[in-house]
Scaffold this motif. Structure first.
Motif, PDB file in Angstrom:
ATOM      1  N   ALA A 142       0.828  -1.210   0.000  1.00  0.00           N
ATOM      2  CA  ALA A 142       0.000   0.000   0.000  1.00  0.00           C
ATOM      3  C   ALA A 142       0.862   1.260   0.000  1.00  0.00           C
ATOM      4  O   ALA A 142       1.999   1.270   0.488  1.00  0.00           O
ATOM      5  N   ARG A 143       0.288   2.310  -0.538  1.00  0.00           N
ATOM      6  CA  ARG A 143       0.955   3.608  -0.603  1.00  0.00           C
ATOM      7  C   ARG A 143       0.475   4.474   0.561  1.00  0.00           C
ATOM      8  O   ARG A 143      -0.730   4.689   0.728  1.00  0.00           O
ATOM      9  N   ALA A 144       1.383   4.968   1.354  1.00  0.00           N
ATOM     10  CA  ALA A 144       1.004   5.845   2.464  1.00  0.00           C
ATOM     11  C   ALA A 144       0.544   7.195   1.920  1.00  0.00           C
ATOM     12  O   ALA A 144       1.111   7.704   0.937  1.00  0.00           O
ATOM     13  N   PRO A 145      -0.487   7.789   2.496  1.00  0.00           N
ATOM     14  CA  PRO A 145      -0.897   9.142   2.083  1.00  0.00           C
ATOM     15  C   PRO A 145       0.265  10.123   2.236  1.00  0.00           C
ATOM     16  O   PRO A 145       1.114   9.968   3.123  1.00  0.00           O
ATOM     17  N   VAL A 146       0.302  11.113   1.385  1.00  0.00           N
ATOM     18  CA  VAL A 146       1.385  12.087   1.397  1.00  0.00           C
ATOM     19  C   VAL A 146       1.085  13.163   2.441  1.00  0.00           C
ATOM     20  O   VAL A 146      -0.005  13.738   2.457  1.00  0.00           O
ATOM     21  N   SER A 147       2.053  13.444   3.287  1.00  0.00           N
ATOM     22  CA  SER A 147       1.863  14.501   4.284  1.00  0.00           C
ATOM     23  C   SER A 147       2.000  15.865   3.617  1.00  0.00           C
ATOM     24  O   SER A 147       2.662  16.017   2.577  1.00  0.00           O
ATOM     25  N   ILE A 148       1.409  16.865   4.230  1.00  0.00           N
ATOM     26  CA  ILE A 148       1.493  18.214   3.668  1.00  0.00           C
ATOM     27  C   ILE A 148       2.931  18.739   3.685  1.00  0.00           C
ATOM     28  O   ILE A 148       3.398  19.276   2.673  1.00  0.00           O
TER      29      ILE A 148
END
Length: 503
Positions: free
Chosen positions: A483-489
């Motif tokens: 899975a791909r982790a969501p990108v932090s701001i």
């Protein structure tokens, strides 16, 4: 670094238009406040109009929230209405000299800018990009959150009914979007709203709703009359439904081919302007980048940049459930978003209705979506007799999500269009809820698991995926390993700054 961001609607819009792009734009500008030597400005166009139908002009935003008013501007009276379906057949989407002149004047008055980052092109003509040569020191960056350069309906979704990959030199566009609103009515409605907001009458207040509602009712009556006249003309001239309504008998049939040619010219102009003037085109998923290249954007300037989300924090603080099933052996599915056909809502209802009863009795459905009307609500009600349970919430806020998703085993993103990267997918994925998605759009890239993907619109394949989950035949461990982790701001801001410097 001085950066100008563009989108068709203000990122602090009190009417909350623009969906996920507006949220994304607000997150980015707020985050840049904490970056030394980053000066972010914002420009919108296509929704604010004067009552006297004056020429285009640019002005500071004087309505809505007061935050950052010194850095928020808009082009008033743009020749290009936004969102795009309001100017669907208008050649101003290609060329609008007066609007381009105001764009140029704004940049030259307030610049120079190191970067102009277009998060959309709706509200501006394609030729606005051709101003690039005026500012050789300015980088042009374009994020592709939708498919507006190729599709005036923005979503490659034909006539609100089906996925569209059939262009036919513009003929398909000619017959698309039969329910086309008269532009003059939209401008008048926008002008009334603009006047009210500038005088402190905010959307959502009783006075705004009464005043704006009255003109909308009058506009609806005029539009219904326009539709009846158009239908009568088409019947008299034997024109197809997509033909313009105002044609007379001597010119009607002859103008069908030029209309198709105009759509062909529109697409090619956008492609040419982007390739000529944009230093970088950012696809918000790999699928978006593939589609951009497929339609003619130069692969050398295309790169994928997954958008940032505050939901990244949830990914850091949650863990996958030990089992996709509840203790009673029931699978709880969640659908978030809108009760729309292109989003796959009606497909989902139909597919779950086709589940064999022994399987259906082991499925609980959680739906959080604004009321979609009698047809949608009846379909949902009927489904409740077939499944173990249907739990419905009339929309949701981010504050509600944890409670809504607390017992969900799998999120469903059954989109029928090439949905770029739905926010609802990120919201569920960030809580370590695996996603069962169609093979269209970017949502499947979050899990990267073929076991959780089915062909869009394929009821049989969808039911087989549900059966395999209920039977324990899927490898959830593999889903999360790939899975791909969501990108932090913060990470996304650093990526953007690197792009700006190297473009």
């Amino acid at each position: 670094m001085k950066i100008l961001y563009y989108n068709w609607v203000d990122y602090l819009d009190p009417e909350r238009r623009g969906g996920g792009v507006t949220v994304y734009q607000r997150n980015i500008i707020e985050a840049l406040d904490g970056v030394p030597d980053a000066d972010a400005w914002f420009l919108s166009s296509g929704i604010s109009y004067d009552l006297n139908a004056a020429a285009p002009r640019w002005a500071p935003v004087r309505h809505g929230p007061k935050e950052r008013r010194a850095r928020r501007f808009e082009i008033v009276n743009s020749e290009v209405l936004a969102p795009s379906h309001f100017s669907f057949r208008n050649a101003s989407q290609i060329s609008a000299p007066a609007t381009v002149a105001q764009f140029v004047d704004f940049v030259e008055t307030n610049g120079p800018f190191d970067v102009i980052h277009f998060n959309n092109l709706e509200g501006l003509p394609a030729e606005a990009l051709d101003t690039r040569a005026r500012w050789p020191g300015t980088r042009f960056v374009f994020s592709m959150h939708n498919y507006y350069p190729f599709c005036p309906q923005v979503n490659l979704w034909f006539n609100e009914t089906a996925h569209c990959d059939y262009f036919d030199d513009g003929r398909a566009c000619r017959d698309c979007l039969e329910k086309h609103t008269e532009e003059s009515l939209v401008r008048k409605a926008n002008a009334v709203a603009f006047l009210l907001k500038r005088n402190g009458v905010a959307p959502g207040t009783l006075l705004f709703d009464i005043a704006f509602g009255r003109i909308l009712r009058n506009s609806a009556r005029a539009y219904r009359l326009y539709g009846r006249v158009a239908k009568a003309l088409r019947r008299r001239l034997r024109l197809p439904a997509g033909a313009p309504a105002g044609e007379d008998a001597s010119r009607g049939l002859k103008r069908l081919a030029p209309l198709a040619s105009q759509f062909a010219l529109r697409r090619q102009t956008f492609i040419d302007m982007i390739n000529k003037n944009c230093d970088v085109v950012l696809g918000v998923s790999e699928r978006v980048s593939q589609i951009a290249c497929k339609y003619g954007i130069d692969p050398a300037i295309v790169r994928t940049s997954y958008i940032a989300t505050r939901q990244h924090e949830k990914f850091q603080t949650t863990q996958p459930r030990p089992s996709l099933l509840d203790e009673d052996g029931v699978l709880t599915l969640a659908y978030l978003g809108y009760m729309r056909r292109d989003k796959g809502f009606f497909f989902l209802i139909d597919a779950l209705s086709e589940l064999p009863k022994p399987l259906a009795e082991r499925v609980r459905l959680v739906v959080a979506a604004p009321n979609g009307g009698d047809k949608a609500m009846k379909a949902l009600s009927d489904l409740s007799d077939h499944l173990a349970e249907v739990d419905y919430s009339d929309g949701y806020s981010h504050d509600d999500l944890d409670a809504i998703l607390a017992n969900v085993g799998v999120g469903v993103v059954p989109v029928l269009w090439e949905d770029n990267l739905p926010q609802v997918a990120i919201e569920m994925h960030a809580r370590h809820i695996p996603l069962l998605t169609s093979d269209r759009g970017g949502a499947r890239e979050l899990g990267n698991s073929p076991e959780f993907v089915f062909p869009a619109g394929d009821v049989e394949a969808f039911c087989e995926r549900i059966a395999s989950i209920l039977d324990g035949r899927v490898d959830v461990g593999a889903y999360w390993r790939d899975a791909r982790a969501p990108v932090s701001i913060p990470d996304h801001i650093q990526e953007l700054l690197a792009i700006y410097r190297s473009a």
